[in-house]
Structure formats: structure tokens, C-alpha cells
Write a protein that holds these residues in place. Structure first.
Motif, mmCIF file in Angstrom:
data_model
loop_
_atom_site.group_PDB
_atom_site.id
_atom_site.type_symbol
_atom_site.label_atom_id
_atom_site.label_comp_id
_atom_site.label_asym_id
_atom_site.label_seq_id
_atom_site.Cartn_x
_atom_site.Cartn_y
_atom_site.Cartn_z
ATOM 1 N N TRP A 7 -5.410 -11.504 2.276
ATOM 2 C CA TRP A 7 -5.749 -10.391 3.163
ATOM 3 C C TRP A 7 -5.899 -9.132 2.314
ATOM 4 C CZ3 TRP A 7 -0.439 -11.940 3.734
ATOM 5 C CH2 TRP A 7 0.504 -10.961 3.491
ATOM 6 N N SER A 8 -6.556 -8.125 2.853
ATOM 7 C CA SER A 8 -6.971 -6.957 2.068
ATOM 8 C C SER A 8 -5.815 -6.264 1.344
ATOM 9 C CB SER A 8 -7.715 -5.954 2.948
ATOM 10 O OG SER A 8 -6.875 -5.500 4.001
ATOM 11 N N GLY A 9 -4.636 -6.219 1.932
ATOM 12 C CA GLY A 9 -3.496 -5.554 1.306
ATOM 13 C C GLY A 9 -2.977 -6.254 0.061
ATOM 14 N N LEU A 10 -3.313 -7.528 -0.114
ATOM 15 C CA LEU A 10 -2.842 -8.274 -1.288
ATOM 16 C C LEU A 10 -3.851 -8.271 -2.434
ATOM 17 C CD1 LEU A 10 -1.200 -11.471 0.252
ATOM 18 C CD2 LEU A 10 -0.111 -9.341 -0.451
ATOM 19 N N ARG A 11 -5.080 -7.964 -2.137
ATOM 20 C CA ARG A 11 -6.137 -8.096 -3.150
ATOM 21 C C ARG A 11 -5.909 -7.222 -4.368
ATOM 22 N NH1 ARG A 11 -10.768 -8.093 1.457
ATOM 23 N NH2 ARG A 11 -10.019 -10.019 2.430
ATOM 24 N N SER A 12 -5.370 -6.030 -4.177
ATOM 25 C CA SER A 12 -5.123 -5.148 -5.325
ATOM 26 C C SER A 12 -4.064 -5.743 -6.261
ATOM 27 C CB SER A 12 -4.690 -3.760 -4.853
ATOM 28 O OG SER A 12 -3.440 -3.834 -4.181
ATOM 29 N N LEU A 13 -3.233 -6.640 -5.751
ATOM 30 C CA LEU A 13 -2.199 -7.288 -6.562
ATOM 31 C C LEU A 13 -2.720 -8.532 -7.280
ATOM 32 C CD1 LEU A 13 0.687 -7.046 -3.931
ATOM 33 C CD2 LEU A 13 0.200 -5.471 -5.816
ATOM 34 N N ALA A 14 -3.969 -8.887 -6.984
ATOM 35 C CA ALA A 14 -4.591 -10.076 -7.586
ATOM 36 C C ALA A 14 -5.914 -9.689 -8.236
ATOM 37 C CB ALA A 14 -4.794 -11.153 -6.529
ATOM 38 N N ASP A 15 -5.903 -8.585 -8.961
ATOM 39 C CA ASP A 15 -7.087 -8.117 -9.687
ATOM 40 C C ASP A 15 -8.287 -7.893 -8.772
ATOM 41 O OD1 ASP A 15 -5.613 -8.361 -12.098
ATOM 42 O OD2 ASP A 15 -6.167 -10.475 -12.237
ATOM 43 N N GLY A 16 -8.022 -7.510 -7.517
ATOM 44 C CA GLY A 16 -9.088 -7.207 -6.573
ATOM 45 C C GLY A 16 -9.773 -8.422 -5.976
#
Length: 81
Positions: A7-16
Motif C-alpha cells: 500500500w502507498s504508505g509502505l512504498r517509501s520504505l521499499a525504495d518506492g
């Protein structure tokens, strides 16, 4: 390889990334591989996520099997209060 959709809130934690390829034969194994590849996701996974495999939201049983071509979606677990 199974794919996990974040989900969108996790993407920044996985290199986008919106979709991450992982290895494993069970929900637990694919979540462990996801955290191994993207350690910043560890706190979110440890706090609890809902998991849908091939369109079916699974109960909290992490031993559920995952196929090589499975699509896995991590969902923000709803919390009440």
C-alpha cells in the motif's frame, strides 16, 4: 516468484516500489524475505498487516501456502479503539 503489492504508505520504505518479488512457500516465508530485502519494512510488518493471497484475505495463519505465481497484497490492518 510471488509478488507482494504494497500500500502507498509502505512504498517509501521499499525504495518506492509498489510491487516487490519475494521468495517463499508460505505467507511467513514471503514476509520474512520481504523484510530481508527491505529492512525498513520490519516495524510495519511486526506491528501487523493483513495479507491477501490471490484475492483471498487470509486469517492470521502465517503457515498458509503461497504459489510461485501468487499475487500477494499487504493491507493496512484496521484497528479499533
Amino acid at each position: 516468484m510471488p509478488e507482494i503489492h504494497l500500500w502507498s504508505g509502505l512504498r517509501s520504505l521499499a525504495d518506492g516500489k509498489e510491487v516487490v518479488e519475494v521468495e517463499g512457500k508460505t505467507v511467513r516465508q514471503v514476509l520474512d524475505d520481504l523484510v530481508a530485502k527491505h529492512p525498513a519494512l520490519a516495524p510495519a510488518i511486526a506491528a501487523g498487516v493483513s495479507v491477501a493471497v490471490d484475492g483471498e484475505i487470509l486469517p492470521s495463519n502465517k503457515a498458509e501456502p503461497v504459489d510461485e505465481d501468487s499475487e500477494i497484497f499487504l493491507l493496512n490492518k484496521l484497528r479499533g479503539g
